[in-house]
Design a protein around this motif. Sequence first.
Motif, short mmCIF file in Angstrom:
data_model
loop_
_atom_site.label_atom_id
_atom_site.label_comp_id
_atom_site.label_asym_id
_atom_site.label_seq_id
_atom_site.Cartn_x
_atom_site.Cartn_y
_atom_site.Cartn_z
N GLU A 64 3.08 9.96 -10.06
CA GLU A 64 2.21 10.04 -11.18
C GLU A 64 1.52 11.21 -11.19
O GLU A 64 1.69 12.12 -12.31
CB GLU A 64 1.34 8.95 -11.47
CG GLU A 64 1.68 7.49 -11.83
CD GLU A 64 0.84 6.53 -11.71
OE1 GLU A 64 -0.30 6.86 -11.19
OE2 GLU A 64 1.10 5.36 -12.18
N GLN A 65 1.22 11.72 -9.91
CA GLN A 65 0.67 13.10 -9.95
C GLN A 65 1.58 14.24 -10.05
O GLN A 65 1.20 15.24 -10.95
CB GLN A 65 0.07 13.34 -8.55
CG GLN A 65 -1.27 12.69 -8.40
CD GLN A 65 -1.61 12.79 -6.89
OE1 GLN A 65 -1.15 12.91 -5.92
NE2 GLN A 65 -2.99 12.15 -6.69
N LYS A 104 3.91 5.69 -5.68
CA LYS A 104 3.75 5.65 -7.10
C LYS A 104 2.58 6.41 -7.65
O LYS A 104 2.89 7.23 -8.59
CB LYS A 104 3.31 4.12 -7.61
CG LYS A 104 3.23 4.14 -9.14
CD LYS A 104 2.67 2.45 -9.59
CE LYS A 104 2.70 2.38 -11.00
NZ LYS A 104 2.24 1.09 -11.44
N LYS A 105 1.49 6.52 -6.81
CA LYS A 105 0.51 7.70 -7.01
C LYS A 105 0.82 9.09 -7.08
O LYS A 105 0.88 9.93 -8.09
CB LYS A 105 -0.76 7.48 -6.36
CG LYS A 105 -1.87 8.21 -6.75
CD LYS A 105 -3.10 7.89 -5.80
CE LYS A 105 -4.45 8.85 -6.28
NZ LYS A 105 -5.29 8.38 -5.16
N GLU A 106 1.68 9.36 -6.09
CA GLU A 106 2.45 10.71 -5.75
C GLU A 106 3.31 10.91 -6.87
O GLU A 106 3.27 12.28 -7.27
CB GLU A 106 2.97 10.78 -4.40
CG GLU A 106 3.54 11.95 -4.15
CD GLU A 106 4.18 12.28 -2.87
OE1 GLU A 106 4.76 13.22 -2.44
OE2 GLU A 106 4.23 11.21 -2.12
N LYS A 130 0.78 -1.35 0.12
CA LYS A 130 0.03 -0.09 0.05
C LYS A 130 0.99 1.35 -0.07
O LYS A 130 0.52 2.17 -0.74
CB LYS A 130 -1.05 0.02 1.24
CG LYS A 130 -2.04 1.09 1.13
CD LYS A 130 -2.90 0.68 2.29
CE LYS A 130 -3.91 1.89 2.62
NZ LYS A 130 -4.88 1.79 3.53
N ALA A 184 2.30 1.74 -3.62
CA ALA A 184 1.21 2.18 -4.42
C ALA A 184 0.97 3.60 -4.00
O ALA A 184 1.02 4.49 -5.18
CB ALA A 184 -0.09 1.45 -4.15
N ALA A 185 1.02 4.11 -2.84
CA ALA A 185 0.99 5.58 -2.77
C ALA A 185 2.08 6.46 -3.19
O ALA A 185 1.79 7.41 -3.68
CB ALA A 185 0.62 5.67 -1.05
N ASP A 193 -10.73 15.25 -11.79
CA ASP A 193 -11.51 13.81 -11.59
C ASP A 193 -12.90 14.16 -12.05
O ASP A 193 -13.73 14.55 -10.87
CB ASP A 193 -11.28 13.71 -9.99
CG ASP A 193 -12.05 12.20 -9.93
OD1 ASP A 193 -12.50 11.58 -10.81
OD2 ASP A 193 -11.90 11.67 -8.80
#
Length: 731
Positions: free
Chosen positions: A430-431, A426-428, A420, A423-424, A569
Amino acid sequence: MPAPSKPKRLGLDISLAAAGFKEQAQNAICSMCHDFIEEAVETDCNARHVFCRSCVEKCLDSCQPCPSCRGRLSKLSDAHPALVYAYENVKWKCLNYETGCDFTGTKRELETHLDLHCPEEETECPFLGCSEKIRRIAMDDHTRDCRFGPILCPYCSTLWPFIEMKEHLATCDKLPVQCRLNCGQRIPRGDLAAHMERDCPEAMIECFVPDCKEKILRKDVERHEEEFMKKHVQLLAKQMAALKTCGQNDPPKVPNQIAIPPGLYTIKTVHGTCLRAHPGLEGAKVDMQTANHANDWEVFQMIDLGNGRVALRSFHGTYMRAHPGGEGAKMDLQTGCGPWEEFTLVRADGNRFGIRSAHGTYLRAHKGGVGATLDLQVNKNEWNAMPWEQFEFVEEKFEGIEKDKHEMKRKENYTRLIIKQEAALKKEKEQKEALLKVPDYNVPVFLSPGVYTIKTVHGTCLRAHPGGEGAKVDMQTSVRASDWEEWQVVDLGNGRVALRSFHGTYMRAHPGGEGAEIDLQTGCNLWEEFTIVQAVDGRFGIRSAHGTYLRAHKGGVGATLDLQVNKNDWNAMPWEQFEFVEKKDTQEVPHSTGVPPGIFVIKTVHGTCLRAHPGGEGAKVDVQTAVRASDWEKWQVIDLGNGRVALRSFHGTYMRAHPGGEGAKMDLQTGCGPWEEFTLVRADGNRFGIRSAHGTYLRAHKGGVGATLDLQVNKNEWNAMPWEQFEFVEV
């Protein structure tokens, strides 16, 4: 109906008349103000001279004679419609023709041209702080380079004027800066203090061994422990001897430090609750659960860190963390184990213990049931007076298979936590990368120019109120949409559009973030430019020149419209999505037909006829019995062009239809505007329907003298609606 905004004074004269219109232009110029005749009125002198109403009224009020012939001047009347029509159809050159604009058109067309299209017209820069006036043809280049223009901070994603960006970056908390201790890492400015206190390898710290007091770099802790191992053993032996001596001769005022063997424990409070760890990453919550409901979330692993220090590891793989501070300092969870996650257990009363943090504060459990608070308190060594800081460690016994299952489950939770966390991260990442490119949904959508109703997801549609600069724009229910809810999409090129209301004003977006204002403006500049972008399910976002999006609030008539910062979004932002419903010219009502201009009595199916009462704005209109028709029942049909007519009474007032649905009001007005325009449509035989500009139809109620006249929503069934049918009998 509110008073319409005053017409613009353009300073037209004979020199600006288009080729072939010199003679007509001479008649269209007021001899008093030497500009185009606005609100043309005739004097009652013998020559019936024509002037602007605002010009000649001054003469009338001061009892002066006619300005042209010096004849008697006692009253004014509206100029003949044929004269007004002739004036309004004179063609003029653009005011900027000397600088290269070759446009010609009527005054109304010239106003629109200057407001929207003239490439040589000077307009003000829309950005606050910039006072430059730029030709429209050069406005794109100017706004692209204007030092007051908004740009997006790439680190905190907020909008700042270009001229202020350097100052903002000097204080931006998200801007990565070099660590002050030269560890080689770049840390967001807002996290720099925490990095230096807890993580920086170049930070100077004190040795953890009591009485060592050596100052070392955090990166050299292991080397220090190896080099000073002998000294540390001697110091610990000396401390143990001192404690032993102290125990024989002089008992301490504070409880003795003791060790609890490593294992799995439920930590109970004096309130009958026990400590509970919530799942999550850094900052996850720790609070209370009732002891009889304890499960895996209430089980903590006691880990011996040496030197009397322990860590309390939750079932989720996170560690209990104590924040620095005095009474009320925060307790939560952390994914790793550092100084803030280290505790010392000290004996309190009986089999209870105090849990002391690395900051010298003690854990405190507040009174309450499920969800009660856990924080920190400054201990004053009076355990009898401080039961809230005392805890009982009840060991959880897992034997054989049960022990293996629990350990396996704990490892699975820790693995899930790591996944988890990755994944967090990776998301940061990508943002952050997304900030460097424009998302696909921001590509402009080209709507064909036309007239639209703009519907929201709440079942309402956008409504423009009449007025000049600053006039209101809000919501109307879709079932009651009229002319006020119609918007003309004007193509400005480069994917940009203007939204022009029925009143001739333009939608304007004010600069700012969430909640910035939306209203109307008389002209069109950068604040009146929008980009239509694709959202979801056939709906669109309306993006302003400031990068914000239109947002429609929930509610009925009068609900608010403002601006919002889009978070990319669309599924989570339905209030920023709109449906454009084009208004078609084809209608299923009977085809429009012309009644020749003239004087008529307008008869109803009840044997009555329409009657106008004397008076000014708001004077009454009702019905009179046909056999008693007089001047009050005579109406002049005036052809306004495009199939529209005005109905002028014997008193010089015009029939007016108010907006609304069934039962909307009918009365009289002194001038002729959109509310005074009607279309005649063929009904049965020689009868007609009288359709207002709002799409409603005149309805005559049954009765004799004084019976009501109002409006009705026509459903295209003329046989079932005789009250909406009228016969025009020429006088």
